[in-house]
Each structure stands twice: as C-alpha cells, then as structure tokens.
Motif scaffolding. Structure first.
Motif, PDB file in Angstrom:
ATOM      1  N   PHE A 133       0.838  -1.205   0.000  1.00  0.00           N
ATOM      2  CA  PHE A 133       0.000   0.000   0.000  1.00  0.00           C
ATOM      3  C   PHE A 133       0.868   1.248   0.000  1.00  0.00           C
ATOM      4  CE2 PHE A 133      -2.076   3.278   2.639  1.00  0.00           C
ATOM      5  CZ  PHE A 133      -3.139   3.586   1.806  1.00  0.00           C
ATOM      6  N   PHE A 134       1.933   1.226   0.776  1.00  0.00           N
ATOM      7  CA  PHE A 134       2.856   2.367   0.834  1.00  0.00           C
ATOM      8  C   PHE A 134       3.541   2.582  -0.515  1.00  0.00           C
ATOM      9  CE2 PHE A 134       7.237   3.880   1.626  1.00  0.00           C
ATOM     10  CZ  PHE A 134       6.958   5.112   2.188  1.00  0.00           C
ATOM     11  N   LYS A 135       4.025   1.494  -1.124  1.00  0.00           N
ATOM     12  CA  LYS A 135       4.801   1.602  -2.364  1.00  0.00           C
ATOM     13  C   LYS A 135       3.936   1.903  -3.576  1.00  0.00           C
ATOM     14  CE  LYS A 135       6.426  -2.222  -4.110  1.00  0.00           C
ATOM     15  NZ  LYS A 135       5.841  -2.309  -5.481  1.00  0.00           N
ATOM     16  N   ASP A 136       2.777   1.263  -3.678  1.00  0.00           N
ATOM     17  CA  ASP A 136       1.971   1.369  -4.893  1.00  0.00           C
ATOM     18  C   ASP A 136       0.935   2.485  -4.860  1.00  0.00           C
ATOM     19  OD1 ASP A 136       3.379  -0.767  -5.838  1.00  0.00           O
ATOM     20  OD2 ASP A 136       1.839  -2.266  -5.384  1.00  0.00           O
ATOM     21  N   ILE A 137       0.576   2.981  -3.688  1.00  0.00           N
ATOM     22  CA  ILE A 137      -0.466   4.005  -3.602  1.00  0.00           C
ATOM     23  C   ILE A 137       0.071   5.306  -3.007  1.00  0.00           C
ATOM     24  CG2 ILE A 137      -2.685   4.599  -2.572  1.00  0.00           C
ATOM     25  CD1 ILE A 137      -3.475   1.685  -2.774  1.00  0.00           C
TER      26      ILE A 137
END
Length: 282
Positions: free
Chosen positions: A188-192
């Motif tokens: 979630f941190f990396k992709d959003i």
C-alpha cells in the motif's frame, strides 16, 4: 479589482524587471569578476564587461586549488558537497515518509506522543544541539567521514509533519480497497502512497538539497582533513585563510561554480517543485 489597461501592465512589468535586475545583478558581477586577472581588483574598480582570463581562472580553481588557503581542488569539494547534500536529502525523505506512514496508518501506544516529540524538535536546530551531537559523532569514530557529515542531519521533523498532513487527506476508502485486494502495508505504501506523494517529494527534495548543500557550521566542526572539505568551507577559507589579500577573481569563480548544482536541481525539478507547493487536490 486590478484595472486591466496598458498603463497598469506597463507598471507591473517595470516592477518585475526592477526586481529581477536587483536579484540578477550581483550574480552578473560575480560572473564578470571571475573572468578577470587578480590585478584588476587592486585598482579598486570593478569592470562590468567580461575579461579574457575566465578559462584559466576556472581551470585553476577546479583542478589546482589554493595551497596558501589550504583548500583542495574545487572538484573534490564539489563532490563532497554533492555526496553530503544527496545523502541528507534522500535520508530525510526516507525517514520522514516512513515516520509519517507509521504515525498515520498504524495504531500503537503513545503514537501521538511520539509525533509531538518529533514535532517539538523543530525548536532544537543543529546549532542548539551541536555540542552533544559532536560528542556522539566523535565517540562513534565518524569524524572526517561522509557518515559524520550526513547522518546527524538526516532527521527532519518538518518533512515528517508535511507528509503526515498529506497522508491524512487520502480517503480511507483507498486503504480499505487495498486491503480487499490483499495488499499489505508495504505494498500500500509503495503502490499508492508514494505515487500520490511525488509532487510533495519533489518540493521537499529541492528544499532539502539546498539545505544540505549550504551547510557550513557542521562540516567546519567535524572535518579537519582537506579531503572532506565542502564547497562552502572552501569559499570561506579562500577569503580568510591566506595571509595576503584574497584573490577575488578565484573566489568569484568558486562562487559561480558552487551555485550551479542548486540552480540545476531547481531548473530540473521546477515544475514538480511549484506543483508540490501549490497543489491542494491530488
């Protein structure tokens, strides 16, 4: 309401041109001064047209240095400043992003207490805590090293606060949708979060790079080896380190070269920088 006529436009442009001239003229003088011989300045006059010694002056400061002032060649100091500024910038961004992510999206005891402790460090700049910080760096054996130049300046309460405020504006539905899709916290941190934070990261990157590039007091305190001198230290030593009068043509050549990397960073990231400072909706 501003009157839209030729006279108001003329006055607006005059004011803008005057403001630009006030900012650019000292830079122009520095460039001109860097192209003349040393004897030009002994007469007490400052020429307004370029001289014929520009290439020789820049070559001397870049590859020979000033032995009387105790400064190494300029390319060494430029590299040291670049490594220090990039390490501080990337470190600040990584630490601040992860800190803000943990404070906003994880529930743990004393979460807000730790946030306010981080935020209160804004009242403790480097100059206030410089003696205990120096003691810690010295005890860890990091004097005269890139680690000693960079690591103590990496933490950033300002960036943590700004990222936290931005993360709090992201709809809760995005987090729920990521959970439904099976995304873990890091995904979630990396992709959003990271793609949505690009403009904020760019704006802070420019500010923090200039902050790291312009550091003077901390490098002056922990470096005694000329191989680790930064460009700001080099300028100061060229002005005050020699017994004779400063060679202003070489000092100005050093100043011009020292200003180029921050200018290039601003020009390269100008669009994202302005967008990150002015954008209110993502």
């Amino acid at each position: 309401m501003v009157e839209n006529n030729s006279w108001s436009r003329f006055m607006t442009h005059c004011i803008l041109i005057l403001g630009v001239a006030l900012v650019v003229f000292p830079v122009y003088l520095a460039v001109i001064a860097s192209t003349h011989e040393a004897g030009t300045f002994l007469s007490g006059t400052l020429p307004l047209l370029p001289g014929s010694q520009g290439l020789e002056n820049y070559k001397q400061v870049l590859f020979e240095g000033r032995s009387r002032a105790g400064t190494p060649p300029l390319h060494t100091m430029l590299w040291n400043s670049f490594v220090m500024a990039m390490t501080i910038t990337i470190g600040k961004l990584l630490v601040s992003l992860l800190s803000a992510f943990a404070i906003v999206y994880f529930r743990f005891p004393f979460r807000m207490f730790f946030f306010w402790v981080i935020f209160l460090t804004l009242m403790l700049p480097v100059e206030v805590r410089i003696v205990p910080t120096f003691q810690v760096v010295a005890d860890l054996g990091m004097l005269n090293s890139f680690a000693g130049l960079s690591i103590p300046l990496i933490a950033s309460a300002t960036a943590t606060f700004l990222f936290r405020q931005f993360f709090m504006t992201i709809p809760e539905e995005m987090l729920e949708a990521a959970r439904v899709d099976g995304a873990g916290p890091l995904k979630f941190f990396k992709d959003i979060l990271l793609p949505l934070s690009i403009t904020n990261i760019a704006a802070l990157f420019v500010i923090m790079f200039i902050y790291g590039w312009n550091q003077y007091l901390w490098p002056l305190l922990i470096t005694t080896d000329p191989e680790y001198y930064t460009i700001v230290m080099g300028i100061q030593r060229m002005v005050t380190g020699a017994d004779a009068e400063p060679l202003w043509h070489l000092v100005m050549a050093t100043v011009v070269l020292a200003a180029l990397p921050p200018i290039l960073v601003i020009l390269f990231m100008q669009r994202l920088f302005v967008k990150g400072l002015t954008e209110t909706e993502k």
